[in-house]
Scaffold this motif. Structure first.
Motif, PDB file in Angstrom:
ATOM      1  N   LYS A   1       5.210   8.123  -2.648  1.00 32.03           N
ATOM      2  CA  LYS A   1       3.887   8.754  -2.463  1.00 32.03           C
ATOM      3  C   LYS A   1       4.008  10.145  -1.829  1.00 32.03           C
ATOM      4  O   LYS A   1       3.257  10.503  -0.917  1.00 32.03           O
ATOM      5  CB  LYS A   1       2.980   7.871  -1.598  1.00 32.03           C
ATOM      6  CG  LYS A   1       2.994   6.389  -1.946  1.00 32.03           C
ATOM      7  CD  LYS A   1       2.441   6.106  -3.323  1.00 32.03           C
ATOM      8  CE  LYS A   1       2.223   4.610  -3.557  1.00 32.03           C
ATOM      9  NZ  LYS A   1       3.467   3.809  -3.529  1.00 32.03           N
ATOM     10  N   ILE A   2       4.939  10.931  -2.318  1.00 32.78           N
ATOM     11  CA  ILE A   2       5.190  12.250  -1.729  1.00 32.78           C
ATOM     12  C   ILE A   2       3.979  13.178  -1.840  1.00 32.78           C
ATOM     13  O   ILE A   2       3.634  13.856  -0.862  1.00 32.78           O
ATOM     14  CB  ILE A   2       6.446  12.893  -2.353  1.00 32.78           C
ATOM     15  CG1 ILE A   2       7.675  12.024  -2.090  1.00 32.78           C
ATOM     16  CG2 ILE A   2       6.655  14.302  -1.816  1.00 32.78           C
ATOM     17  CD1 ILE A   2       7.968  11.758  -0.619  1.00 32.78           C
ATOM     18  N   PRO A   3       3.274  13.241  -2.989  1.00 30.67           N
ATOM     19  CA  PRO A   3       2.093  14.121  -3.030  1.00 30.67           C
ATOM     20  C   PRO A   3       1.040  13.737  -1.989  1.00 30.67           C
ATOM     21  O   PRO A   3       0.467  14.604  -1.318  1.00 30.67           O
ATOM     22  CB  PRO A   3       1.559  13.927  -4.456  1.00 30.67           C
ATOM     23  CG  PRO A   3       2.744  13.499  -5.249  1.00 30.67           C
ATOM     24  CD  PRO A   3       3.539  12.647  -4.315  1.00 30.67           C
ATOM     25  N   GLN A   4       0.777  12.419  -1.832  1.00 33.85           N
ATOM     26  CA  GLN A   4      -0.217  11.977  -0.858  1.00 33.85           C
ATOM     27  C   GLN A   4       0.233  12.285   0.572  1.00 33.85           C
ATOM     28  O   GLN A   4      -0.566  12.744   1.403  1.00 33.85           O
ATOM     29  CB  GLN A   4      -0.468  10.468  -1.014  1.00 33.85           C
ATOM     30  CG  GLN A   4      -1.130  10.080  -2.332  1.00 33.85           C
ATOM     31  CD  GLN A   4      -0.142   9.765  -3.434  1.00 33.85           C
ATOM     32  OE1 GLN A   4       0.945  10.349  -3.489  1.00 33.85           O
ATOM     33  NE2 GLN A   4      -0.520   8.862  -4.333  1.00 33.85           N
TER      34      GLN A   4
ATOM     35  N   SER B   1       0.012   4.180   6.495  1.00 31.38           N
ATOM     36  CA  SER B   1      -0.856   3.120   5.997  1.00 31.38           C
ATOM     37  C   SER B   1      -0.203   2.483   4.784  1.00 31.38           C
ATOM     38  O   SER B   1       0.803   2.981   4.248  1.00 31.38           O
ATOM     39  CB  SER B   1      -2.228   3.685   5.620  1.00 31.38           C
ATOM     40  OG  SER B   1      -2.107   4.526   4.484  1.00 31.38           O
ATOM     41  N   THR B   2      -0.780   1.395   4.339  1.00 33.47           N
ATOM     42  CA  THR B   2      -0.246   0.720   3.151  1.00 33.47           C
ATOM     43  C   THR B   2      -0.310   1.622   1.911  1.00 33.47           C
ATOM     44  O   THR B   2       0.438   1.425   0.957  1.00 33.47           O
ATOM     45  CB  THR B   2      -1.031  -0.576   2.864  1.00 33.47           C
ATOM     46  OG1 THR B   2      -2.431  -0.253   2.775  1.00 33.47           O
ATOM     47  CG2 THR B   2      -0.821  -1.586   3.980  1.00 33.47           C
TER      48      THR B   2
ATOM     49  N   LEU C   1       0.778   4.442   1.616  1.00 31.59           N
ATOM     50  CA  LEU C   1       2.023   5.210   1.512  1.00 31.59           C
ATOM     51  C   LEU C   1       3.239   4.319   1.274  1.00 31.59           C
ATOM     52  O   LEU C   1       4.366   4.817   1.218  1.00 31.59           O
ATOM     53  CB  LEU C   1       2.237   6.043   2.778  1.00 31.59           C
ATOM     54  CG  LEU C   1       1.208   7.136   3.066  1.00 31.59           C
ATOM     55  CD1 LEU C   1       1.545   7.843   4.371  1.00 31.59           C
ATOM     56  CD2 LEU C   1       1.130   8.132   1.923  1.00 31.59           C
ATOM     57  N   THR C   2       3.035   3.034   1.148  1.00 35.49           N
ATOM     58  CA  THR C   2       4.152   2.097   1.035  1.00 35.49           C
ATOM     59  C   THR C   2       4.818   2.195  -0.333  1.00 35.49           C
ATOM     60  O   THR C   2       4.146   2.132  -1.372  1.00 35.49           O
ATOM     61  CB  THR C   2       3.678   0.653   1.267  1.00 35.49           C
ATOM     62  OG1 THR C   2       3.026   0.576   2.530  1.00 35.49           O
ATOM     63  CG2 THR C   2       4.858  -0.312   1.239  1.00 35.49           C
ATOM     64  N   GLY C   3       6.133   2.340  -0.347  1.00 37.79           N
ATOM     65  CA  GLY C   3       6.894   2.368  -1.587  1.00 37.79           C
ATOM     66  C   GLY C   3       7.758   1.126  -1.719  1.00 37.79           C
ATOM     67  O   GLY C   3       7.464   0.079  -1.121  1.00 37.79           O
ATOM     68  N   PHE C   4       8.828   1.233  -2.488  1.00 33.70           N
ATOM     69  CA  PHE C   4       9.745   0.099  -2.656  1.00 33.70           C
ATOM     70  C   PHE C   4      11.174   0.623  -2.679  1.00 33.70           C
ATOM     71  O   PHE C   4      11.423   1.806  -2.938  1.00 33.70           O
ATOM     72  CB  PHE C   4       9.432  -0.683  -3.934  1.00 33.70           C
ATOM     73  CG  PHE C   4       9.449   0.143  -5.196  1.00 33.70           C
ATOM     74  CD1 PHE C   4      10.642   0.470  -5.842  1.00 33.70           C
ATOM     75  CD2 PHE C   4       8.260   0.606  -5.754  1.00 33.70           C
ATOM     76  CE1 PHE C   4      10.649   1.227  -7.006  1.00 33.70           C
ATOM     77  CE2 PHE C   4       8.250   1.364  -6.916  1.00 33.70           C
ATOM     78  CZ  PHE C   4       9.448   1.676  -7.542  1.00 33.70           C
TER      79      PHE C   4
END
Length: 486
Positions: free
Chosen positions: A267-270, A283-284, A286-289
């Motif tokens: 979520k780099i843009p956000q 926050s969730t 921004l959560t990646g994997f």
């Protein structure tokens, strides 16, 4: 406007300060955006202009570019001596343009009361008459040199081809840059060329090929790997040689695909937009994997696809590959396997990256049917050709959540928009606008190739192709020919 601008114009340099002050009071400021028409053939002349900054191209009724007006120049003044004058040429802003203008009537009134202005204008008309009689000296090439004409020329093309201009001169060619794409509307600009250089969004259809042949063009030098925008059958019939740059930097494109994967995942843009306004909360959203352990489907394992596979193996991914031609090194790698059917790849891949050419058999290979066979929330990456994806079906997949992320460096309708600045205009393509509205989609402007190494390789390989042609190789004799790829 400034005394210095008026004094720099031959038209007004002999005027005294009092008359100059009157002119300064008369002229008003106006801006035209790149592509705007200042005048079109048949328009009634209602204004006179002084070009403050930018470039204005003049086209005749055959849509041939015959002259470029550069910074600080005057135009429209010859119309003052004609009753109900109509424009005999079309003037197009090649860049964003700033002008000072006065209405024809206002200027006529001032000139009527000031003979010095009339005298200046008569001298200006005399110089214009000489120009149109003798021809635009800055555009007519010397008879000794042939013309290598670069269409859709951007600043980076000028820079990297510019480094090779001495080499082009050594084989008796002069490089001419045209900002417009090569299409049926602009093909007349190639009238003086022997070789034209085209890019991915130029439209080299049958009628364009026929016009090029009629003008004496003998070669199309593509400065890209793809050539689906070229009618090769028409080129063969016209005996036009077509060459391409088969590989400029496969690393650049593969690394851009990884960039899209990581940017979407983390979520780099956000995150960037949040911290720019001082929001450092987590926050969730921004959560990646972890990329480690994920299964990535790579469709097309040529030079770019194979390099991408190497990078992904370094991340600890499991690879499922599909290609008609199987790479021996990947076959031997325990972290990669090939499948016979795309359906098997669709069923197991967490991420799918496209690296296939655009052919009749691959057009819209990603469609409603294939998307339905994919895992829920799959990430789809395309740095190859926009036409591989049916955009409407992709949007439906994004809306339902079947596709969880999409990273696109290419788009099937990109021709009008990509490589151009649309910040001051409305994007009328509803599908592109819809894609740009999703927060789980990243669209980049066909920039995967855009590295120093790639641009250097593009210019050098293009020059090598031209050098071969000049040395006598034609059609399928060229090392990087497209003529045998119909």
């Amino acid at each position: 406007m400034g005394q210095e601008i008026l004094n720099s114009l031959p038209l007004f340099k002999e005027l005294d300060k009092k008359t100059t002050d009157h002119l300064l009071d008369l002229f008003k400021e106006k801006t035209f955006l790149k592509g705007d028409a200042l005048y079109s053939i048949g328009d009634i002349h209602r204004e006179v202009f002084i070009l403050k900054s930018g470039h204005v191209a003049i086209y005749n009724n055959k849509k041939e570019k015959i002259k470029t007006l550069d910074n600080i120049s005057a135009f429209g003044f010859t119309s003052l001596f004609i009753d109900k004058p109509t424009c005999s040429h079309t003037l197009i802003a090649e860049t964003d343009v700033e002008v000072f203008y006065a209405t024809r009537q206002e200027f006529e009134d001032l000139a009527y009361h000031n003979p010095a202005i009339t005298s200046c204008i008569l001298k200006y008309i005399a110089s214009e008459l000489r120009y149109w009689r003798d021809g635009p000296v800055d555009y007519i090439q010397s008879k000794e040199k042939h013309v290598f004409m670069v269409f859709d020329a951007k600043s980076y093309d000028r820079k990297y081809f510019g480094l090779l201009e001495e080499q082009f001169a050594a084989i008796n060619y002069e490089v001419v840059y045209i900002e417009s794409k090569l299409t049926r509307e602009t093909v007349a600009l190639a009238k003086k060329a022997k070789i034209v250089c085209a890019f991915v969004n130029d439209v080299i259809s049958e009628d364009v090929v026929q016009r090029l042949h009629a003008f004496g063009v003998e070669m199309i030098a593509m400065r890209c790997a793809g050539f689906n925008n070229v009618d090769l059958k028409a080129c063969d019939q016209a005996k036009l040689s077509v060459a391409r740059v088969p590989a400029y930097s496969p690393y650049a494109v593969a690394e851009h695909a990884i960039t899209l994967i990581m940017s979407l995942n983390r979520k780099i843009p956000q995150a960037y937009n949040r911290t720019r306004i001082g929001d450092f909360t987590l926050s969730t959203a921004l959560t990646g994997f972890d990329l480690h352990g994920k299964t990535v489907g790579v469709i097309g394992t040529g030079k770019i696809g194979k390099i991408l596979c190497g990078i992904l193996i370094g991340f600890g991914c499991k690879l499922v590959c599909y290609d008609i031609f199987r790479d021996k090194e990947l076959l031997a790698n325990p972290n990669a396997r090939y499948v016979d059917e795309l359906d098997e790849l669709y069923a197991v891949a967490d991420i799918i990256s496209l690296h296939s050419p655009l052919l009749p058999s691959t057009k819209h290979m990603i469609n409603k049917e294939s998307i339905n066979k994919m895992k829920n929330g799959v990430m789809l990456i395309n740095t190859s050709r926009g036409g591989l994806i049916d955009t409407l079906d992709l949007i439906d997949g994004l809306k339902t959540g079947k596709i969880g992320y999409a990273g696109l460096d290419v788009y099937e309708g990109e021709g009008e928009y990509f490589f151009e600045n649309w910040t001051a205009q409305v994007i009328k393509d509803d599908l592109l606008s819809r894609l740009l509205s999703f927060n789980n989609v990243i669209v980049t402007s066909h920039q995967a190739f855009l590295t120093h190494e790639a641009l250097e390789n593009i210019s050098h390989t293009t020059f090598t192709n031209v050098q071969e042609f000049v040395a006598g190789k034609k059609l399928d004799q060229l090392t990087n020919t497209c003529n045998n790829m119909k």
